[in-house]
Design an enzyme around this catalytic site. Structure first.
Site, PDB file in Angstrom:
ATOM      1  N   TYR A 114       0.816  -1.211   0.000  1.00 50.21           N
ATOM      2  CA  TYR A 114       0.000   0.000   0.000  1.00 50.21           C
ATOM      3  C   TYR A 114       0.853   1.267   0.000  1.00 50.21           C
ATOM      4  CZ  TYR A 114      -4.087  -2.900   1.146  1.00 50.21           C
ATOM      5  OH  TYR A 114      -5.096  -3.834   1.129  1.00 50.21           O
ATOM      6  N   LYS A 162       2.968 -15.386   2.472  1.00 45.61           N
ATOM      7  CA  LYS A 162       2.953 -16.140   1.213  1.00 45.61           C
ATOM      8  C   LYS A 162       4.409 -16.472   0.867  1.00 45.61           C
ATOM      9  CE  LYS A 162       0.488 -17.901  -2.176  1.00 45.61           C
ATOM     10  NZ  LYS A 162      -0.327 -19.114  -1.926  1.00 45.61           N
ATOM     11  N   ASP A 186      -3.617 -17.976   1.806  1.00 42.71           N
ATOM     12  CA  ASP A 186      -4.781 -18.650   1.250  1.00 42.71           C
ATOM     13  C   ASP A 186      -5.297 -19.728   2.198  1.00 42.71           C
ATOM     14  OD1 ASP A 186      -2.353 -19.876   0.737  1.00 42.71           O
ATOM     15  OD2 ASP A 186      -2.844 -20.486  -1.305  1.00 42.71           O
ATOM     16  N   ASP A 220      -5.431  -6.508   6.022  1.00 39.86           N
ATOM     17  CA  ASP A 220      -6.622  -5.796   5.566  1.00 39.86           C
ATOM     18  C   ASP A 220      -7.718  -6.789   5.197  1.00 39.86           C
ATOM     19  OD1 ASP A 220      -8.384  -3.912   4.618  1.00 39.86           O
ATOM     20  OD2 ASP A 220      -7.127  -3.227   2.970  1.00 39.86           O
ATOM     21  N   ASP A 241     -11.141  -8.245   7.821  1.00 40.84           N
ATOM     22  CA  ASP A 241     -12.527  -8.104   7.377  1.00 40.84           C
ATOM     23  C   ASP A 241     -13.232  -9.456   7.358  1.00 40.84           C
ATOM     24  OD1 ASP A 241     -12.369  -5.401   7.151  1.00 40.84           O
ATOM     25  OD2 ASP A 241     -12.296  -5.329   4.973  1.00 40.84           O
TER      26      ASP A 241
END
Length: 361
Positions: free
Chosen positions: A142, A189, A221, A245, A249
């Site tokens: 980001y 990852k 994942d 992020d 959620d």
């Protein structure tokens, strides 16, 4: 004890829920002999309307000079079409950057009284869910280099992390786990990304300092799948900005009670933290006495715990919220069958819910 709190009511239901949190804080101050001084800050959409800027420097300065910052909600459809450089979200990023808060602590908790709101089966959630997600907040993809090719046929975003950026998140995560169930899961990852491999090596190097905490790793994942398959396995999840992020959620939706979830964004302790509910601004119900103030009230409890070191006072708020829920009081978003709750005389609005919590402190 005298402390200054910068209040950012923000947009939509922000002023409604912050107003109730302030009343709860005032009750705490009265009971425990403190004095909280409030300084209102204009940010987000309301600041765009007034200043043409989602976070004017002088408003940020008020936050910086305060002992802590409590935020309601920023943004809404009204500002969807403003220039991208001044969208309300820029105000939130500006707050995080200006306050130098680098870690977002987001609890994902199923309150036993609201267990029926969870979309997962009872045999999956068991006795409940209590996960703390620690998300790196000021680095990663980001904030990395980005751009478009001149002909706009390609684009790039760059993920970058340094050892110090990762260390400070992991120290915080290990320390949090020591006060919980003593387990940290680093989500990455590492089979693909060099930055994730760095996260793993830093975690392994730090782990001996926290020998009482179990450390394990999951690819993002798999972690996303495990959150719905067996969420009870998690205690503290530590992860990068983008992965945090997304996963925070997901975890919030698993609880089924987004109006109940608080968050804290913390720095190195030299300046104020930023505390806010995770829900949005919900402009359609703003000013209608319909919003659930409990997430903001619980954010105020986190503020007392982390910035003011007032553990007893924080627990008093959390206990009061639990007692109100135990008695069956509900706002419409957590009511389940609204008509049944209404018929029982237990359906309340924003103001009434705030009063119920105050009465229990």
């Amino acid at each position: 004890m005298e402390k200054t709190i910068a209040l950012i009511p923000g947009d939509g239901i922000g002023p409604d829920v912050v107003g109730q949190a302030v009343k709860v804080l005032d009750k705490v101050a009265e009971k425990y002999g403190h004095k909280f001084i409030y300084k209102e800050v204009i940010a987000g959409g309301s600041a765009i309307d007034k200043f043409g800027n989602p976070l004017p420097e002088e408003q940020l300065d008020i936050c910086k000079s305060s002992d802590s910052v409590l935020l309601g909600a920023l943004g809404g459809p009204k500002w969807d079409n403003v220039d991208p450089s001044i969208r309300p979200e820029k105000g939130l990023l500006g707050l995080r950057g200006g306050l130098k808060v680098f870690a977002n602590l987001r609890p994902a908790v199923i309150f036993p009284q609201l267990k029926s709101a969870c979309p997962l089966k009872d045999e999956i959630i068991g006795q409940g869910i209590d996960i703390l997600i620690v998300r790196e907040l000021t680095g990663g993809i980001y904030f990395g280099d980005r751009g478009f090719a001149p002909d706009k046929t390609s684009a790039w975003d760059t993920e970058s992390y340094s050892v110090p950026e990762i260390e400070r998140i992991l120290h915080l995560s290990f320390k949090a786990a020591q006060g919980r169930r003593k387990k940290v899961t680093v989500v990455d990852k590492a089979n693909i990304l060099n930055t994730s491999r760095l996260w793993r090596s830093v975690a392994e190097n730090l782990h001996p300092q926290y020998a009482d905490v179990e450390l394990n790793f999951l690819y993002v994942d798999n972690a996303a799948m495990q959150l719905v398959r067996n969420p009870g396995q998690f205690d503290v999840i530590a992860t990068s900005n983008m992965f945090g992020d997304i996963l925070s959620d997901e975890a919030s939706q698993i609880t089924g009670s987004i109006g109940m979830l608080a968050s804290a964004s913390l720095g190195d302790g030299s300046g104020p933290g930023l505390y806010e509910p995770i829900h949005g601004s919900a402009p359609d119900i703003a000013g209608k006495n319909l919003a659930n103030p409990l997430a903001t009230i619980l954010s105020a409890a986190m503020l007392l715990r982390y910035d003011f070191k007032m553990e007893e006072e924080a627990k008093a708020i959390e206990k009061a919220v639990n007692e109100v829920l135990n008695e069956g009081w509900r706002t419409s978003d957590i009511a389940g069958d609204v008509e049944v709750v209404k018929a029982a005389g237990k359906l309340v609005g924003t103001v009434e819910m705030g009063k119920l919590v105050i009465a229990k402190i």
